[in-house]
Design a protein around this motif. Structure first.
Motif, mmCIF file in Angstrom:
data_model
loop_
_atom_site.group_PDB
_atom_site.id
_atom_site.type_symbol
_atom_site.label_atom_id
_atom_site.label_comp_id
_atom_site.label_asym_id
_atom_site.label_seq_id
_atom_site.Cartn_x
_atom_site.Cartn_y
_atom_site.Cartn_z
ATOM 1 N N GLY A 149 7.103 -18.425 13.512
ATOM 2 C CA GLY A 149 6.372 -19.465 12.796
ATOM 3 C C GLY A 149 7.223 -20.592 12.277
ATOM 4 O O GLY A 149 6.911 -21.184 11.235
ATOM 5 N N GLN A 150 8.285 -20.934 12.993
ATOM 6 C CA GLN A 150 9.142 -22.047 12.600
ATOM 7 C C GLN A 150 9.010 -23.183 13.620
ATOM 8 O O GLN A 150 8.894 -22.933 14.821
ATOM 9 C CB GLN A 150 10.596 -21.603 12.512
ATOM 10 N N PHE A 151 9.056 -24.400 13.113
ATOM 11 C CA PHE A 151 8.987 -25.590 13.967
ATOM 12 C C PHE A 151 10.002 -26.605 13.479
ATOM 13 O O PHE A 151 10.199 -26.768 12.270
ATOM 14 C CB PHE A 151 7.594 -26.227 13.935
ATOM 15 N N ALA A 152 10.621 -27.299 14.422
ATOM 16 C CA ALA A 152 11.425 -28.467 14.103
ATOM 17 C C ALA A 152 10.657 -29.685 14.583
ATOM 18 O O ALA A 152 9.951 -29.630 15.597
ATOM 19 C CB ALA A 152 12.794 -28.397 14.770
ATOM 20 N N ALA A 153 10.790 -30.797 13.867
ATOM 21 C CA ALA A 153 10.029 -31.988 14.209
ATOM 22 C C ALA A 153 10.824 -33.245 13.884
ATOM 23 O O ALA A 153 11.650 -33.255 12.964
ATOM 24 C CB ALA A 153 8.699 -32.018 13.458
ATOM 25 N N VAL A 154 10.570 -34.283 14.666
ATOM 26 C CA VAL A 154 11.005 -35.642 14.334
ATOM 27 C C VAL A 154 9.792 -36.373 13.783
ATOM 28 O O VAL A 154 8.734 -36.388 14.403
ATOM 29 C CB VAL A 154 11.570 -36.379 15.563
ATOM 30 N N SER B 25 12.835 -32.560 10.426
ATOM 31 C CA SER B 25 12.349 -31.582 9.458
ATOM 32 C C SER B 25 12.171 -30.232 10.122
ATOM 33 O O SER B 25 12.131 -30.119 11.349
ATOM 34 C CB SER B 25 11.012 -32.040 8.856
ATOM 35 N N VAL B 26 12.071 -29.200 9.279
ATOM 36 C CA VAL B 26 11.725 -27.858 9.732
ATOM 37 C C VAL B 26 10.502 -27.402 8.957
ATOM 38 O O VAL B 26 10.434 -27.561 7.729
ATOM 39 C CB VAL B 26 12.890 -26.866 9.519
ATOM 40 N N GLN C 273 10.772 -28.604 5.179
ATOM 41 C CA GLN C 273 12.121 -28.853 4.679
ATOM 42 C C GLN C 273 12.695 -30.075 5.382
ATOM 43 O O GLN C 273 12.682 -30.165 6.617
ATOM 44 C CB GLN C 273 13.032 -27.653 4.926
ATOM 45 N N LEU C 274 13.167 -31.023 4.604
ATOM 46 C CA LEU C 274 13.774 -32.233 5.138
ATOM 47 C C LEU C 274 15.240 -31.967 5.456
ATOM 48 O O LEU C 274 16.003 -31.556 4.578
ATOM 49 C CB LEU C 274 13.647 -33.370 4.119
ATOM 50 N N LEU C 275 15.651 -32.190 6.706
ATOM 51 C CA LEU C 275 17.045 -32.020 7.092
ATOM 52 C C LEU C 275 17.811 -33.334 7.051
ATOM 53 O O LEU C 275 18.987 -33.355 6.688
ATOM 54 C CB LEU C 275 17.149 -31.412 8.497
ATOM 55 N N ASN D 52 16.689 -21.870 3.992
ATOM 56 C CA ASN D 52 16.470 -22.781 2.878
ATOM 57 C C ASN D 52 17.536 -23.864 2.789
ATOM 58 O O ASN D 52 17.293 -24.930 2.223
ATOM 59 C CB ASN D 52 16.449 -21.995 1.557
ATOM 60 N N GLN D 53 18.725 -23.583 3.307
ATOM 61 C CA GLN D 53 19.826 -24.533 3.239
ATOM 62 C C GLN D 53 20.340 -24.795 4.655
ATOM 63 O O GLN D 53 20.500 -23.856 5.444
ATOM 64 C CB GLN D 53 20.968 -23.986 2.365
ATOM 65 N N TRP D 54 20.605 -26.055 4.957
ATOM 66 C CA TRP D 54 21.035 -26.438 6.292
ATOM 67 C C TRP D 54 22.289 -27.303 6.198
ATOM 68 O O TRP D 54 22.393 -28.168 5.337
ATOM 69 C CB TRP D 54 19.922 -27.209 7.011
#
Length: 382
Positions: A259-264, A273-274, A285-287, A336-338
């Motif tokens: 259930g994880q997604f990365a997006a632009v 974001s993730v 979460q904003l990367l 939680n941390q990237w």
């Protein structure tokens, strides 16, 4: 023309961060890419080694694993540019079947003779020779495509346009995403026309999609200006299953595990974001928010951590006046941390990227195509 160059580079942390976990060796495969709209990875010649396929401005080409020699699949199929391609071994013979999208004219959303084209490519006896292109019906503004397993032993070519017919600035008709079903016996002995099933027509600007294939069926995650929508099929039609989110428009998206997604975000955006599933929805979460036209994305475990990293590329100079590629490493099990690392800074105006183990060493490598930099590179995972 093919050119070679080697550079040993370590992923460089942004200021204040520790020594990176990974090193990449960059190999320049070509410095004559016209645009590099889209990349795919697959075995073209059946030698057991994955090759690189590229949708360039007027040519669809492939680069042979090993010597990385360039061969033309098809060229000058339409008046306007090529835009996408899909490659996957559908019949288990160790060689990919290929479809391509062309006539890229995003300002024209109504006239099917001037915008949007889909072809399947017929393999010749010698795959280094040109492949015959067979047209299929198409919507205007064809933009992305992928071979998708819809049921055991059954595959469809899912094609997503950018706009709906007659759509202007995201207003008007919804985008008609189609699943093309090959006829019986295809590709060796096709016996009839291709069928089409409508996947979705509710979004008004789409940009990319990802899939999740299970024994029960296939989920398709469609990203666009209205968020990320979930659709599902067991091979007998597509049905909506809900949304990952409807609060942030996205252009690129990639599915991760559990259930994880990365997006632009948003369309050709500055944000990566993730999104992670929680008990009552998804947490964002904003990367980073300093990209300039983020246009390439991957979500995979390149570092062997047991949890995926995000790889993102952008194609215009950002605030630091650099194009490039970054890798974002999660530093805790809960994601939680990237921690960001630079893979390439200034040497890749990234239009698209793919992740694959190209040399069978058990480590995933990065392949990227550059627009303004006119190049194709492999970043070998050391």
């Amino acid at each position: 023309m093919k050119t070679f160059g080697f550079l040993l580079l370590a992923c460089t942390a942004l200021p204040g961060l520790a020594q990176p976990l990974a090193k990449f060796r960059a190999q320049l495969i070509s410095d004559s890419v016209a645009i590099g709209y889209g990349l795919a990875i697959g075995e073209v010649d059946g030698d057991g080694r994955p090759d690189i396929l590229l949708a360039d401005k007027k040519q669809f080409v492939w680069y042979r694993n090993g010597d990385w020699r360039r061969f033309v699949l098809a060229e000058n199929l339409t008046q306007h540019d090529n835009v996408c391609l899909a490659a996957r071994d559908l019949d288990g013979d160790g060689r990919v079947e290929i479809a391509v999208g062309a006539q890229w004219n995003p300002a024209e959303t109504s006239d099917t003779t001037q915008s949007g084209a889909v072809f399947w490519l017929q393999r010749p006896a010698d795959p280094t020779q040109p492949w015959a292109a067979h047209p299929l019906p198409a919507e205007p503004t064809v933009h992305r495509m992928r071979w998708v397993r819809t049921a055991p032993g059954r595959f469809s070519l899912v094609v997503a346009p950018l706009h709906g017919r007659g759509n202007r600035d995201g207003r008007g008709a919804g985008v008609r995403v189609w699943a093309y079903e090959p006829p019986t016996g295809w590709p060796a002995q096709p016996t009839g026309p291709w069928a089409r099933r409508l996947v979705d027509s509710t979004l008004h600007i789409t940009h990319n999609f990802d899939t999740e294939e299970t024994e029960q069926g296939t989920k398709l995650y469609l990203g666009g200006a209205e968020g990320i929508k979930i659709l599902f099929t067991t091979g007998n039609g597509w049905q909506a299953q809900g949304w990952v989110q409807q609060t942030h428009g996205v252009s690129e998206l990639k599915r991760g595990p559990a259930g994880q997604f990365a997006a632009v975000e948003p369309f050709h955006g500055n944000v990566v974001s993730v999104w992670q599933a929680t008990g009552n929805g998804y947490r964002r979460q904003l990367l980073a928010d300093d990209l300039a036209q983020g246009h390439a994305l991957a979500f995979a475990d390149l570092l062997g951590l047991g949890r995926p990293q995000v790889v993102v590329g952008w194609r215009l100079p950002n605030g630091g006046r650099k194009t490039g590629i970054r890798l974002y490493e999660p530093t805790d099990e809960g994601l939680n941390q990237w921690r960001p690392w630079l893979v390439d800074e200034g040497g890749m105006a990234c239009e698209d990227l793919q992740i694959a183990d190209l040399n069978a060493d058990g480590k995933l490598d990065i392949v990227a195509a550059g627009r303004a930099t006119n190049n194709l590179k492999i970043y070998w995972n050391q």
